[in-house]
Design a protein around this motif. Structure first.
Motif, PDB file in Angstrom:
ATOM      1  N   LYS A  57     -47.795 -37.530 -26.237  1.00  0.00           N
ATOM      2  CA  LYS A  57     -47.285 -36.888 -27.449  1.00  0.00           C
ATOM      3  C   LYS A  57     -48.268 -37.062 -28.605  1.00  0.00           C
ATOM      4  N   THR A  58     -48.743 -35.929 -29.132  1.00  0.00           N
ATOM      5  CA  THR A  58     -49.669 -35.982 -30.259  1.00  0.00           C
ATOM      6  C   THR A  58     -49.013 -36.706 -31.428  1.00  0.00           C
ATOM      7  N   GLY A  59     -49.721 -37.656 -31.972  1.00  0.00           N
ATOM      8  CA  GLY A  59     -49.197 -38.387 -33.109  1.00  0.00           C
ATOM      9  C   GLY A  59     -48.211 -39.465 -32.721  1.00  0.00           C
ATOM     10  N   GLY A  60     -48.013 -39.701 -31.422  1.00  0.00           N
ATOM     11  CA  GLY A  60     -47.078 -40.721 -30.967  1.00  0.00           C
ATOM     12  C   GLY A  60     -47.680 -42.106 -31.052  1.00  0.00           C
ATOM     13  N   PRO A  61     -47.057 -43.075 -30.380  1.00  0.00           N
ATOM     14  CA  PRO A  61     -47.479 -44.467 -30.473  1.00  0.00           C
ATOM     15  C   PRO A  61     -48.945 -44.711 -30.140  1.00  0.00           C
ATOM     16  N   ILE A  62     -49.510 -44.019 -29.154  1.00  0.00           N
ATOM     17  CA  ILE A  62     -50.916 -44.236 -28.805  1.00  0.00           C
ATOM     18  C   ILE A  62     -51.823 -43.912 -29.984  1.00  0.00           C
ATOM     19  N   PHE A  63     -51.600 -42.777 -30.595  1.00  0.00           N
ATOM     20  CA  PHE A  63     -52.438 -42.402 -31.731  1.00  0.00           C
ATOM     21  C   PHE A  63     -52.316 -43.410 -32.866  1.00  0.00           C
ATOM     22  N   HIS A  64     -51.085 -43.801 -33.177  1.00  0.00           N
ATOM     23  CA  HIS A  64     -50.887 -44.751 -34.271  1.00  0.00           C
ATOM     24  C   HIS A  64     -51.586 -46.076 -33.987  1.00  0.00           C
ATOM     25  N   ARG A  65     -51.514 -46.515 -32.739  1.00  0.00           N
ATOM     26  CA  ARG A  65     -52.127 -47.797 -32.389  1.00  0.00           C
ATOM     27  C   ARG A  65     -53.650 -47.715 -32.441  1.00  0.00           C
ATOM     28  N   TYR A  71     -59.297 -50.185 -24.856  1.00  0.00           N
ATOM     29  CA  TYR A  71     -58.195 -50.147 -23.891  1.00  0.00           C
ATOM     30  C   TYR A  71     -57.360 -48.882 -24.048  1.00  0.00           C
ATOM     31  N   LEU A  72     -57.033 -48.541 -25.300  1.00  0.00           N
ATOM     32  CA  LEU A  72     -56.180 -47.384 -25.534  1.00  0.00           C
ATOM     33  C   LEU A  72     -56.895 -46.076 -25.198  1.00  0.00           C
ATOM     34  N   LEU A  73     -58.159 -45.989 -25.514  1.00  0.00           N
ATOM     35  CA  LEU A  73     -58.919 -44.786 -25.167  1.00  0.00           C
ATOM     36  C   LEU A  73     -58.983 -44.592 -23.653  1.00  0.00           C
ATOM     37  N   GLU A  74     -59.178 -45.682 -22.946  1.00  0.00           N
ATOM     38  CA  GLU A  74     -59.293 -45.594 -21.487  1.00  0.00           C
ATOM     39  C   GLU A  74     -57.963 -45.267 -20.822  1.00  0.00           C
ATOM     40  N   ASN A  75     -56.871 -45.478 -21.533  1.00  0.00           N
ATOM     41  CA  ASN A  75     -55.557 -45.259 -20.928  1.00  0.00           C
ATOM     42  C   ASN A  75     -54.808 -44.055 -21.508  1.00  0.00           C
TER      43      ASN A  75
END
Length: 263
Positions: free
Chosen positions: A6-14, A29-33
């Motif tokens: 989801k664009t703008g979801g938890p991954i982006f915020h983190r 880590y987040l980019l790779e996942n």
């Protein structure tokens, strides 16, 4: 990891927060996942660059070299004085980023960055903007570098800006390089508005004082007109006195010559 797509979801915020804080391992880590490779991550990259987190910037670039094409990262890094980040990105950045970076480099007084950017920039309006930013900030070395690169008529507003910001060292350098009559003798108008009477005295004889006075009377607020009127009245009085004195001197000389002939 929930909502990873989801664009703008938890991954982006983190990633965004980790980039701001320079937490490189979390960014990696987040980019790779994130299989979606969120396009908004370029904004997180810009935040890392602006904050000067070179290690985090490198993590982004290792993940995808195209992050260097962000047109925001380079100028914002310069706005915050992150020269080490600029040095990392300048060779990878695109034309838009380099064009956007010249103004912040000149405003910040980063002459080496300005010199590097000039290798990539040819549009005269960008150089004019850089000169204006340097004139406002008072960076003489950059003014000296940029002023010769543009036509005379493009330098005049930088002189006005230097006057408006009371940068006498910039004024001294630009004055012989500009046409004081440009834009209704705007430089003289600025000097009078700022009550820089010494500068106004230098400009008065090489400007069009009548036009400058008319514009000031049109544009100044009523309560600000007094000093301008007093200044121009004084200059006119001195001019009339000078003319009268010369006329009297000439009359005395001619009288002396006539008396000599009679003798």
């Amino acid at each position: 990891m929930e909502n990873i797509n989801k664009t703008g979801g938890p991954i982006f915020h983190r990633i965004f927060n980790a980039a701001i804080e320079g937490r490189s391992n979390i960014v990696r880590y987040l980019l790779e996942n994130d299989p979606d490779k969120n396009v908004l991550y370029s904004m997180a990259f810009k935040e890392a660059a602006e904050a000067g987190h070179l290690e985090t910037v490198n993590v982004f670039l290792e993940h995808n070299i195209e992050y260097a094409q962000s047109h925001l990262a380079l100028p914002f890094a310069l706005m915050r004085g992150q020269i080490h980040v600029f040095d990392r990105l300048i060779g990878l950045s695109n034309t838009q980023a380099r064009n956007s970076a010249l103004g912040p480099a000149a405003a910040g007084g980063f002459i080496d960055a300005v010199k590097e950017l000039l290798k990539h920039i040819t549009h005269p309006d960008l150089v004019t903007n850089g000169l204006e930013k340097a004139a406002i900030a008072g960076h003489l070395d950059i003014v000296e570098l940029l002023a010769p690169l543009m036509p005379k008529e493009k330098r005049s507003f930088s002189l006005v800006l230097a006057i408006s910001h009371h940068h006498h060292h910039i004024i001294r350098h630009l004055l012989p390089l500009c046409d004081p009559k440009d834009n209704n003798s705007e430089a003289l108008q600025a000097a009078v508005e700022e009550h820089l009477w010494d500068v106004a005295d230098q400009l008065y004889p090489i400007s069009d004082p009548h036009v400058a006075f008319e514009n000031l009377m049109t544009n100044l607020e009523e309560d600000a007109k007094g000093p301008a009127i007093e200044y121009f009245d004084k200059k006119m009085f001195l001019k009339q006195k000078e003319v009268l004195t010369k006329a009297l001197e000439n009359e005395d000389t001619n009288t002396g010559k006539r008396n000599t002939k009679k003798m």
